[in-house]
Design an enzyme around this catalytic site. Sequence first.
Site, PDB file in Angstrom:
ATOM      1  N   CYS A  88      -6.498  -5.425  -7.411  1.00  0.00           N
ATOM      2  CA  CYS A  88      -6.284  -5.085  -6.007  1.00  0.00           C
ATOM      3  C   CYS A  88      -5.760  -6.256  -5.186  1.00  0.00           C
ATOM      4  O   CYS A  88      -5.262  -6.077  -4.083  1.00  0.00           O
ATOM      5  CB  CYS A  88      -7.577  -4.554  -5.397  1.00  0.00           C
ATOM      6  N   HIS A  89      -5.855  -7.480  -5.719  1.00  0.00           N
ATOM      7  CA  HIS A  89      -5.354  -8.628  -4.964  1.00  0.00           C
ATOM      8  C   HIS A  89      -3.834  -8.663  -4.964  1.00  0.00           C
ATOM      9  O   HIS A  89      -3.230  -9.440  -4.251  1.00  0.00           O
ATOM     10  CB  HIS A  89      -5.915  -9.922  -5.549  1.00  0.00           C
TER      11      HIS A  89
ATOM     12  N   TYR B 190       0.854  -1.190   0.000  1.00  0.00           N
ATOM     13  CA  TYR B 190       0.000   0.000   0.000  1.00  0.00           C
ATOM     14  C   TYR B 190       0.891   1.242   0.000  1.00  0.00           C
ATOM     15  O   TYR B 190       0.624   2.217  -0.695  1.00  0.00           O
ATOM     16  CB  TYR B 190      -0.904  -0.001   1.229  1.00  0.00           C
TER      17      TYR B 190
END
Length: 112
Positions: A65-66, A34
Amino acid sequence: MSHVDVIKFKIKMTFRELVYQETKKIPRGKVATYGQIARLAQRPKAARAVGVFMRSNPFAPIVPCHRVVAADGSLNGYFGLKELPKKKSMLLEEGVAFIGEKVDLKKSLWQA
DNA sequence: GAGCTGACGCCTG
DNA sequence: CCAGGCGCCAGCT
């Protein structure tokens, strides 16, 4: 200032859009943290906000997003902490290296 | 504009 | 290794 510049100003990229844009660049078999996405989006300290965007990302299939994990390589969420096993298997399927329940960042961290 | 909320990150005991 | 605490930021009441 040309018309084009005016338009660019009007549609100024929001932080959110920038985040999704960078996330889409993560190659298959690699993962990003992130914080890393935050840096790429010009906001080194907005890792937390990045997580929020992933939570409610309107581009489910488009944005991988994984492939976004925590700084220590652990998988934090997917469908509200519900489908984590699936998230892990998806990454394994793509060739991401794991060490227990965490991603082996040494080998699979995306080098932008 | 104030206040609350996280799929974060980093430091400390 | 495992909390616990604090700072950070955008978005939504």
